[in-house]
Motif scaffolding. Structure first.
Motif, PDB file in Angstrom:
ATOM      1  N   ASP A 161       0.810  -1.226   0.000  1.00  0.00           N
ATOM      2  CA  ASP A 161       0.000   0.000   0.000  1.00  0.00           C
ATOM      3  C   ASP A 161       0.839   1.269   0.000  1.00  0.00           C
ATOM      4  O   ASP A 161       0.417   2.299  -0.534  1.00  0.00           O
ATOM      5  CB  ASP A 161      -0.981   0.002   1.175  1.00  0.00           C
ATOM      6  N   ARG A 165       0.284   4.190  -2.746  1.00  0.00           N
ATOM      7  CA  ARG A 165       0.126   5.618  -2.426  1.00  0.00           C
ATOM      8  C   ARG A 165       1.105   6.466  -3.265  1.00  0.00           C
ATOM      9  O   ARG A 165       0.735   7.524  -3.795  1.00  0.00           O
ATOM     10  CB  ARG A 165       0.363   5.838  -0.939  1.00  0.00           C
ATOM     11  N   GLN A 169       0.142   9.276  -6.146  1.00  0.00           N
ATOM     12  CA  GLN A 169       0.629  10.651  -6.042  1.00  0.00           C
ATOM     13  C   GLN A 169       1.284  11.117  -7.338  1.00  0.00           C
ATOM     14  O   GLN A 169       1.377  12.323  -7.588  1.00  0.00           O
ATOM     15  CB  GLN A 169       1.614  10.769  -4.883  1.00  0.00           C
ATOM     16  N   ASN A 189      -6.248  -2.156   2.332  1.00  0.00           N
ATOM     17  CA  ASN A 189      -5.660  -0.815   2.296  1.00  0.00           C
ATOM     18  C   ASN A 189      -5.404  -0.351   0.869  1.00  0.00           C
ATOM     19  O   ASN A 189      -5.632   0.815   0.532  1.00  0.00           O
ATOM     20  CB  ASN A 189      -4.365  -0.781   3.107  1.00  0.00           C
ATOM     21  N   CYS A 190      -4.928  -1.254   0.032  1.00  0.00           N
ATOM     22  CA  CYS A 190      -4.676  -0.908  -1.368  1.00  0.00           C
ATOM     23  C   CYS A 190      -5.980  -0.554  -2.079  1.00  0.00           C
ATOM     24  O   CYS A 190      -6.059   0.434  -2.816  1.00  0.00           O
ATOM     25  CB  CYS A 190      -3.994  -2.074  -2.090  1.00  0.00           C
ATOM     26  N   LEU A 193      -7.324   2.873  -0.900  1.00  0.00           N
ATOM     27  CA  LEU A 193      -6.579   3.984  -1.509  1.00  0.00           C
ATOM     28  C   LEU A 193      -7.026   4.231  -2.942  1.00  0.00           C
ATOM     29  O   LEU A 193      -7.197   5.378  -3.371  1.00  0.00           O
ATOM     30  CB  LEU A 193      -5.077   3.686  -1.475  1.00  0.00           C
TER      31      LEU A 193
END
Length: 341
Positions: A161, A165, A169, A189-190, A193
């Motif tokens: 993850d 992120r 970005q 979590n992945c 996001l």
């Protein structure tokens, strides 16, 4: 030995050269002598046909060797038998400083190997966040697509993850396959996001987003991530969407995912949905012998007497597999008037 004289490019029976061995053991001064004597800087050795530079990038503390070989004239983009350059190999092994050195020395950043992977996709899959950051800083193409998808697909599928992120970005694009593939591995979590990313919210219609989340929900239920199931439900995933004729509840029941079954029942999943053979979630749980799931389904009102197309009930499944605790749960409950004198 070289003054006898000896040919510095003689190979062993296994095809290794003296220079390759010196590089592999990080013997810098010996390598220097061999190169001065005319050792070939480009000869590949071993099954991978790795040139000395490709060997050096993976040697612990070998950055001085890498610098020496480059100064001596080693080709920076020479590939081994798998099509991997020194940069790709350094990225695969998380050698951040070597990656930075090679890029500063002019290594081509997005060269692909025989499988179509770039240094960025390899580092993303392997989980080397520092290497990914360096590659992105040097302008690696975050949108490059191979048969396995993009760097974002690789990172999310592997559950990294922090790298997901980073890639987001740098404007990595989220697509339906990326969300689905991460969901199949249960990487909550992945997925979270990516579902929050503007490229997902703005580039896809509500229909596409819901369809992807619905398919992802069914697959995530198999792999047992209750948190991920909850995230997908919050994205309005259709709880009754099927994959290979199984709903999310059927998948969770078959694979004994207790927490997932609990979440799905609370969300209103159809307890008595059947596949084309008439099999229900209760029958699947009875087959695998998971008493807690059988109890949960019965408490939620699942019908214990439904019969599949081949004439099988949940009780028959439990009996045929010898699941005594499940059999006790599935026994017909006596009505009060049956117990009166």
């Amino acid at each position: 030995m070289l003054q006898l004289p000896q040919d510095p490019n003689l190979t062993s029976p296994s095809g290794e050269t003296a220079l390759a061995n010196a590089v592999a053991e990080n013997h810098l001064e010996i390598a220097r002598v061999l190169v001065e004597a005319g050792s070939c800087l480009h000869a590949g050795v071993g099954d991978c046909r790795s040139p000395p530079l490709s060997i050096a990038v993976n040697v612990p503390g070998g950055i001085a060797m890498v610098k020496f070989l480059l100064e001596a004239g080693a080709s920076i983009d020479t590939r081994n038998a798998h099509g991997s350059t020194a940069l790709a190999l350094a990225a695969a092994h998380g050698c951040t400083e070597v990656v930075r050195l090679l890029l500063l020395e002019g290594a081509r950043i997005d060269v692909t190997d025989n499988n179509g992977w770039t240094a960025l996709t390899i580092a993303s899959f392997r989980g080397h966040a520092e290497v990914v950051q360096v590659l992105l800083d040097f302008g690696s193409n975050v949108h490059y697509v191979n048969d396995a998808g993009t760097a974002l697909t690789s990172a999310s599928y592997a559950g990294h993850d922090a790298i997901v992120r980073l890639l987001l970005q740098h404007s990595a694009q989220v697509n339906d396959y990326t969300v689905y593939s991460a969901s199949t591995k249960g990487h909550v979590n992945c997925v979270r996001l990516m579902l929050e990313a503007p490229s997902w919210r703005n580039a896809h219609s509500a229909f596409v987003r819901r369809s992807t989340c619905s398919m992802s929900l069914t697959r995530a239920s198999r792999h047992g991530s209750a948190d991920l199931v909850q995230v997908l439900l919050e994205e309005r995933a259709d709880i009754e969407v099927r994959i290979r004729d199984f709903t999310a509840l059927m998948e969770a029941s078959l694979y004994s995912r207790v927490d997932v079954v609990r979440v799905l029942l609370k969300a209103g999943a159809d307890k008595d949905a059947t596949d084309r053979d008439g099999t229900t979630a209760l029958m699947l749980a009875a087959m695998t012998g998971h008493a807690e799931i059988v109890h949960m389904l019965l408490e939620a009102g699942a019908a214990r007497n439904l019969v599949s197309k081949d004439g099988t009930t949940a009780m028959m499944e439990a009996t045929s597999w010898g699941h005594i605790e499940v059999m006790d749960l599935l026994k017909p409950r006596k009505r009060k008037r049956d117990t009166l004198p």
